[in-house]
Design a protein around this motif. Sequence first.
Motif, PDB file in Angstrom:
ATOM      1  N   LEU A  77     -14.284  -0.320  -1.321  1.00 10.14           N
ATOM      2  CA  LEU A  77     -13.284   0.025  -0.300  1.00 10.14           C
ATOM      3  C   LEU A  77     -13.696   1.264   0.492  1.00 10.14           C
ATOM      4  O   LEU A  77     -13.289   1.434   1.642  1.00 10.14           O
ATOM      5  CB  LEU A  77     -11.925   0.241  -0.955  1.00 10.14           C
ATOM      6  N   ILE A  91      -6.220  -1.127   7.498  1.00 10.75           N
ATOM      7  CA  ILE A  91      -6.631   0.231   7.169  1.00 10.75           C
ATOM      8  C   ILE A  91      -6.395   1.200   8.327  1.00 10.75           C
ATOM      9  O   ILE A  91      -5.905   2.323   8.122  1.00 10.75           O
ATOM     10  CB  ILE A  91      -8.118   0.246   6.736  1.00 10.75           C
ATOM     11  N   THR A 108       0.863  -1.179   0.000  1.00  6.96           N
ATOM     12  CA  THR A 108       0.000   0.000   0.000  1.00  6.96           C
ATOM     13  C   THR A 108       0.898   1.227   0.000  1.00  6.96           C
ATOM     14  O   THR A 108       1.641   1.461   0.960  1.00  6.96           O
ATOM     15  CB  THR A 108      -0.910   0.029   1.239  1.00  6.96           C
ATOM     16  N   ILE A 148     -14.224   1.067   9.879  1.00  4.62           N
ATOM     17  CA  ILE A 148     -13.071   1.500  10.673  1.00  4.62           C
ATOM     18  C   ILE A 148     -13.300   1.166  12.143  1.00  4.62           C
ATOM     19  O   ILE A 148     -12.398   0.762  12.863  1.00  4.62           O
ATOM     20  CB  ILE A 148     -12.834   3.012  10.493  1.00  4.62           C
ATOM     21  N   ALA A 150     -11.124  -4.763   6.140  1.00  2.00           N
ATOM     22  CA  ALA A 150     -10.403  -3.626   6.719  1.00  2.00           C
ATOM     23  C   ALA A 150      -9.253  -4.097   7.598  1.00  2.00           C
ATOM     24  O   ALA A 150      -8.161  -3.496   7.607  1.00  2.00           O
ATOM     25  CB  ALA A 150     -11.364  -2.758   7.526  1.00  2.00           C
ATOM     26  N   LEU A 178     -14.864   4.201   6.161  1.00  2.00           N
ATOM     27  CA  LEU A 178     -13.834   5.063   5.567  1.00  2.00           C
ATOM     28  C   LEU A 178     -14.465   6.340   5.020  1.00  2.00           C
ATOM     29  O   LEU A 178     -13.873   7.423   5.094  1.00  2.00           O
ATOM     30  CB  LEU A 178     -13.127   4.290   4.453  1.00  2.00           C
TER      31      LEU A 178
END
Length: 911
Positions: free
Chosen positions: A641, A614, A555, A646, A609, A652
């Motif tokens: 996504l 994340i 990422t 979260i 997640a 998100l």
Amino acid sequence: MIVYTVDNYPEYWIQIKCSLASTYNVRIKGERVENLERSIIHYQDILDVDDQEDFLEKSPQIKAMIYLDLGSIYLYKVKDEKGENIERSIAYSQSALEFLTHEYFPEEWAKIQGSLGNAYSQRIKGDQAENEEQAIIHYQSALKVFSSEDFPEEWIKTQSNMGNTYSKRIKGKKLDNLEHAISCYNNALSICTYEAYPEEWMRIQYCLGNVYEHRMKGDKEENIEQSIIFYQAILDIYTTDTSVENWGASAQIGLGGAYSDRIKENKDDNIEKAIAYYESALIYYTSEAFPEKWVTIQHNLGITYWERKKGEKANNIEQAISYYQAALTVYTRSSFPQNNVVTLFGQGLAYKKLSQFQLAYNVFSDAILTIEMLRSEIVSGDETKQKLAEEWNKVYLNIIEVCIELAATQPDYYTKAIEYAERSKARNLVELIANRDLQPKGVSQTIVDQLSRLRREIDAEQRRLDNQRATRNSDLNTGERSLTLTTSPATIDRAHLNQLQQQLSDLITHEITPIDPEFALTQEVKPIPYPEIQTLTSTNTAILEWYILNDKFLTFIITPQSPTPKVYQSSPEDFAALTAWSDRYLTDYRQEDKTPWRDNLASRLQELAKILHIEEILKKIPTQCDRLILIPHRFLHLFPLHALSINSSQTLLDLFPQGVSYAPSCQLLQLVKTRDRPELSHLFALANPTKDRYLLELQSANIHQGFQSGSLWIRDNANKQIIDKQISLANCAHFGCHGEFKPNSPLESFLKLANNDRLTLLEILNLNLNQCRLVTLSACETGLTESSTTDEYIGLPFGFLLAGSSSMVSSLWKVDQLASTLLMMRFYENLKTLSTIPALNEAQQWLRNLTSEQLEILLEDLKPQIEQVFQQLPLKERTRYVQAPLKGSLNRKPLPFAAPHYWAAFTAIGV
């Protein structure tokens, strides 16, 4: 002494000329090239006179026999352009068929059919797949006359040639084609003995060895054993008959490859035998006498030493590197680019294995330069292109892995890693679209004509070079363990092709790109440097870009404050968890009953997640960043996504007030950000062309009311013709219709229109959307993208972006009709005060938090519009399309649309 001239003894003169031509055609002494030229001269003398005085009119069969011979001679003529020679061969053979019919001249007719089969099998002009089909038809016609009893030699050669054509056939399934080839070869061998037909027997043995080594049907282990038997049969004769020395050496190359792949017996012993066979072949195939064979063996020895277990591993790898280096003296980028890539890739892997990462980086980067130079040079069909795309993608994966290793001590290599990730996506796009019927927009007809001419000339030149390779290797006698063929450096001259490609590049750069910058992205790989990527973040925007490697995923975290991207590397365990999660998600979604998929979506997004880490990644994003751009990779494009959980109450989407959007790549995002588009004033909308989604009409009618001007086309009027006429005027285009994505042939993906019309992705790419700010695909699965062979985002939304739109909204799954209708209405209402991304994000949050009481009030307000749209429907249809969905929604209390499958399907792509 009598002198026979065309004037005093025309018939005798013709006979003598024919005899001379025929004799030179079969002459052994002297240069074969010159003998064929002399044969042509004698035949042409006759035809030239005939054209003037037509004195062969009473004996057309004589002319036909001349045409028959010329058809064969031009097929093997070396001088002049090969492609033109083959065309003349076909023309002469077809002319002969006007006189030599199957009924009266069966043997001659069959010879012409065989000659035409050979010509079409080698043809450069036209579509290669169609040429192969035509060749097979001619061979089959020849076999109607050439029986094994009456014409054994001709029957053997025809069966063998047809086997060669099936072995390389593009159409049909590869498995079936190889079986057809084997059948043809076995037919020939039923009467073809070494004693009677030594050359053809050896050729067939070698072809069978090659086909069985790559056979897909049956047991792979047994196929390789059978391959060894065929190669060994040649070698057994080689030891007793020195006249077949070249075939013996070729068989040794084949045995080297077969033993390298062998499953039976001890693997280490097989590798040692493979090395021994390759080294034995080198005694005959020296670099001076047979450079094409020599370099093949060097390349294969490099692969074999890489696999070798005996001896010191490091020494074996060093030996492999030295063989690769030797092969690269011939396999240069300018002369043999495809071979160059394969060899450089092997050498790069060897350096990587030795942890010599800088050398590995240098070699992989050289390979990528060659790949990007090649562009769409492979002309042997989409299937081969896909296979090579998959092979070449490994180079990008490996250089990114090497960059990450080097970044441990040299952080600048993080920037190189993301730059190569972007180049990988750009290269896949170019390979898919280049040499298609995609035309630049806004340029003059003169430029379009120049582009078309260069495309045709490049295609013809590529086919000519391919034909040269195929001609020299017509017996499949290459022995190379890769997807590419090899041929002699002395016979391959790519200078003209390189010149044509440079002319094309110059035309795109100087004449087309200033007017239509989108077009260049589809034709050439244009790397984007990291400083330009970072400018896409502005002051308050962060970018998350994923890249999936062989055993982990990366990422890249790009923010305005960081001079290099921050990189999160997953563990192999997280990678395994991600692939397993993806498989479960897609398996459930592809079931006819979507209930398990819907019921599990929320918990699965929580799980995803965690797998993607994340929360850990978000900690690396500065708090002032209130907008997030997601750039997924491969199968991550299929998932919402923006809806990742979260914590127990937030997604998100909730953490970024200015919105969460998507982009196919940084390069395409950079392009759409530069577009200056008018405000949303003129709408083009179509709805319900398939007459099975009447709520789409309600949705589109409601949206239409909010625009100053525009047009709405429904049911039968929502057709392709109206798109061609109207869409170029639109600032906003709204499609209320179904879409279908074809993962193995993305350009054939389409939107379903009225009257069974389809608007394909290739047609979308040719639309002129230079006035368009937004395209919305408000239907089922319009945003899907998936491919087994590339990592580029190539779906319907991507097509509209490249066609000129700055923003796209599309769906990832089959959306609930009522939920999507309400969402779209809210979205378009928001567009009066918000830009696309926050407008969609707010609409999704609104729908998610909409209460049953609020929904009931909203539906009461919409009742007049609902009645207007559905007043023409029978009561039964109203119940099906309106009343049942409304009642079901109101029963879901307190928040009817809180589940993510109602609100999370739509994604905003672009700016």
